[in-house]
Write an enzyme that holds these catalytic residues in place. Structure first.
Site, short mmCIF file in Angstrom:
data_model
loop_
_atom_site.label_atom_id
_atom_site.label_comp_id
_atom_site.label_asym_id
_atom_site.label_seq_id
_atom_site.Cartn_x
_atom_site.Cartn_y
_atom_site.Cartn_z
CB THR A 128 -15.08 -3.67 -0.72
OG1 THR A 128 -14.00 -4.30 -1.49
CG2 THR A 128 -14.53 -3.56 0.71
CE LYS B 284 -3.87 -2.31 2.22
NZ LYS B 284 -3.47 -3.63 1.86
#
Length: 604
Positions: A474, A412
């Site tokens: 998600t 990330k």
């Protein structure tokens, strides 16, 4: 017959073996004397008899001395045969030479022929015994599940041996398949290879099999996925053996056979590491692990412990986590030794005292806040731990002369769009500054999601499934990189051996996996009817993670599964000390790379 023999006391079985080997020499003598064309002179016969008696005595002494008659090797095994050959060869050389030199009437041919004949009788008995044992009927055959074994290599042989010899074997092997065409006519313990891997369904139907056992320890996720799909479609249970690193001594046991799980589909790549290079910088050194109670930290601690450091310092702010890792490593949880350190990396003074006391040579910095949604809500906490905390650890490490520093980062940090990614990016840059400023091997290692770590999607899905659902995803198209905790830590330690000052080393995570596929697989494993709900991407969350941003150019390192990338150094004195200013600095300091790498699309 073999079953009755095995029920005899061990001392009786060993005496039978000794008696047979002694008889083998006598039989060899008889055959030798009967095969001679000319009559044997009485003096020659007497010397042959003395030679045989001597050989029998030496055979017993050597067999006991080498523990051949004390159960050292399985009777009829290759090692047993080789050991018997060495003993007989040694006797032939020693006794034969002595008798030829000492007795004029001793026939030279006896020194050569008699040991060979004796060895033939010994080997024949062992071969017959092994054939009887291996062909004995299985007691559990009527109740066992018929199964086809995929893989006729070493693991397949071990599985066949287990199933054929176990008294209560759960499976009855009805055949093998293997992708190697050269094994078409091979028999594994009398079980025939009936086809290639692609023939598994046909072979299972023909042999009325109800299960498939995948006996390939290094099977690729792609092979496992295809085999799993085929078994699901045709109602076959799929059992697997674990990866080689999870098997004690590389041996398949009945307990190691297990049903396929999602980790097999996502993280079963063979990881080859240079243990000598890793041991060079760990063995005999003082090693400190921050965040030692976490998923990555505790596995790093376990792997470091196996390499024999002079001392292993485990540092964490969570006393319960330290208790757990001490139990795992040492079998006690007293927490009364100085290698268990309760300390928060935010506390620079306390951290400095720890480093001054222990003066570690190597530091693995795994302490961090890592939950993306939580850090989006509380960015100042991410700043304090992931940025200022890393700065504190780097300062303390350099102050006491730490020789090697490995900062655990995340994918990330590449093209960062979240607080987590940005804080870890700054941690990488701080590590790079110390490395380039002081020319020390301080580096960062970047990887993605690890299976089974606390807070991972697998843990969340498993909890939701146990509660009856729904399972929340998600977005139907969202993907992530995955690897197992042991895989990640093996490569982290390898990266520590090959990394150069200031490097950010990026672990090869394989192919990204759709989170929706993971959810479906886990639901299928549970055999429950559970719905999947899509919640939409959260703030800062990417649709697809990347290992490199557009402004980074990765290059190959010495290891095929590790790449290296350069990040600009950041002087720790340039960091803002106020949390609000720090957050602004964090948001403005780095370009995010490709803005299309993340999306704000929501699924309602």
């Amino acid at each position: 017959m073999s079953a009755r023999l095995y029920r005899l006391p061990a001392v009786v079985r060993r005496l039978i073996l000794i008696a047979w080997d002694a008889l083998a020499w006598i039989l060899g003598m008889g055959v030798f004397l009967s095969m001679r064309n000319e009559a044997v002179a009485p003096d020659q016969a007497r010397w042959v008899l003395i030679y045989t008696i001597t050989a029998v005595a030496l055979q017993v002494i050597a067999g006991l001395g080498t523990q051949q008659y004390l159960g050292r090797n399985r009777i009829g095994s290759f090692i047993d045969a080789a050991s018997t050959g060495f003993v007989v060869g040694g006797i032939a050389l020693l006794a034969g030479t002595a008798f030829v030199l000492a007795a004029d009437d001793f026939p030279l041919r006896a020194a050569v022929a008699l040991p060979c004949l004796a060895l033939i009788f010994m080997a024949a008995a062992r071969l017959a015994f092994r054939a009887i044992v291996e062909s004995r009927p299985r007691s559990a055959a009527a109740n066992a599940v018929p199964a086809v074994v995929y893989g006729a290599g070493n693991a397949g042989h071990q599985v066949a041996t287990l199933m054929d010899l176990a008294e209560d074997a759960p499976y009855r092997i009805v055949g093998f398949v293997d992708d190697n065409r050269d094994k078409r006519n091979l028999r594994v313990r009398q079980h025939k290879v009936l086809g290639l891997g692609k023939d598994i369904v046909r072979v299972a139907k023909e042999r009325q099999a109800q299960a498939v056992i995948l006996a390939i320890s290094a099977a690729s996720p792609d092979l496992i996925q295809r085999l799993s799909t085929a078994c699901d479609e045709h109602g076959l249970d799929l059992m697997v053996i674990p990866p080689l690193r999870e098997m004690v001594g590389g041996q398949v046991t009945m307990g190691s056979l297990r049903q396929l799980n999602v980790a097999d589909l996502l993280g079963r790549r063979p990881i080859k590491t240079d243990l000598s290079a890793i041991a060079d910088y760990i063995t005999g050194k003082v090693v400190l692990v921050t965040g030692a109670g976490g998923s990555i930290g505790s596995e790093l601690a376990a792997q470091v412990h196996r390499l024999g450091p002079a001392k292993l310092i485990l540092l964490d702010r969570d006393e319960s986590a330290l208790h757990g890792v001490q139990l795992e490593l040492y079998g006690n949880g007293l927490l009364d030794t100085d290698d268990m350190v309760l300390c928060d990396i935010r506390d620079e003074d306390a951290l400095r005292r720890v480093f001054l006391q222990h003066r570690p040579h190597v530091v693995f910095h795994a302490a961090a806040l890592k939950h993306l949604p939580m850090l989006e809500r509380f960015p100042e906490e991410g700043w304090k731990t992931n940025v200022l905390g890393t700065r504190n650890v780097l300062r303390a490490a350099y102050a006491v002369g730490v020789e090697r520093f490995v900062n655990i980062s995340t994918d990330k940090a590449a093209a960062a769009t979240s607080v987590l990614g940005r804080t870890k990016r700054l941690a990488e840059r701080l590590t790079a500054w110390y490395a380039t400023e002081y020319q020390v091997p301080y580096l960062s290692v970047r990887f993605g999601n690890v299976l089974g770590s606390r807070g991972s999607v697998l843990i969340a899905f498993r909890s939701q499934i146990e509660k009856g659902g729904p399972v929340t995803v998600t977005h139907p198209d969202v993907t992530r990189y995955f690897m197992t905790i042991p895989e990640a830590c093996e490569l982290v330690m390898q990266a520590g051996a090959i990394g150069r000052p200031g490097d950010v080393l990026v672990l090869d995570m394989g192919e990204p996996v759709k989170i929706l596929d993971v959810a479906k697989r886990m639901i299928a494993e549970s055999k429950k009817d559970i719905e999947i709900h899509f919640t939409g991407l959260r703030d800062g969350e990417k649709m697809h993670e990347v290992l490199f941003s557009e402004v980074e150019a990765g290059s190959q390192s010495e290891h095929p599964l590790i790449s290296e990338v350069h990040v600009p150094a950041l002087d720790p004195d340039d960091l803002a000390y106020d949390s609000e200013e720090g957050i602004s600095q964090m948001l403005d300091a780095e370009p995010t790379g490709n803005p299309l790498s993340s999306t704000s699309a929501k699924v309602n």
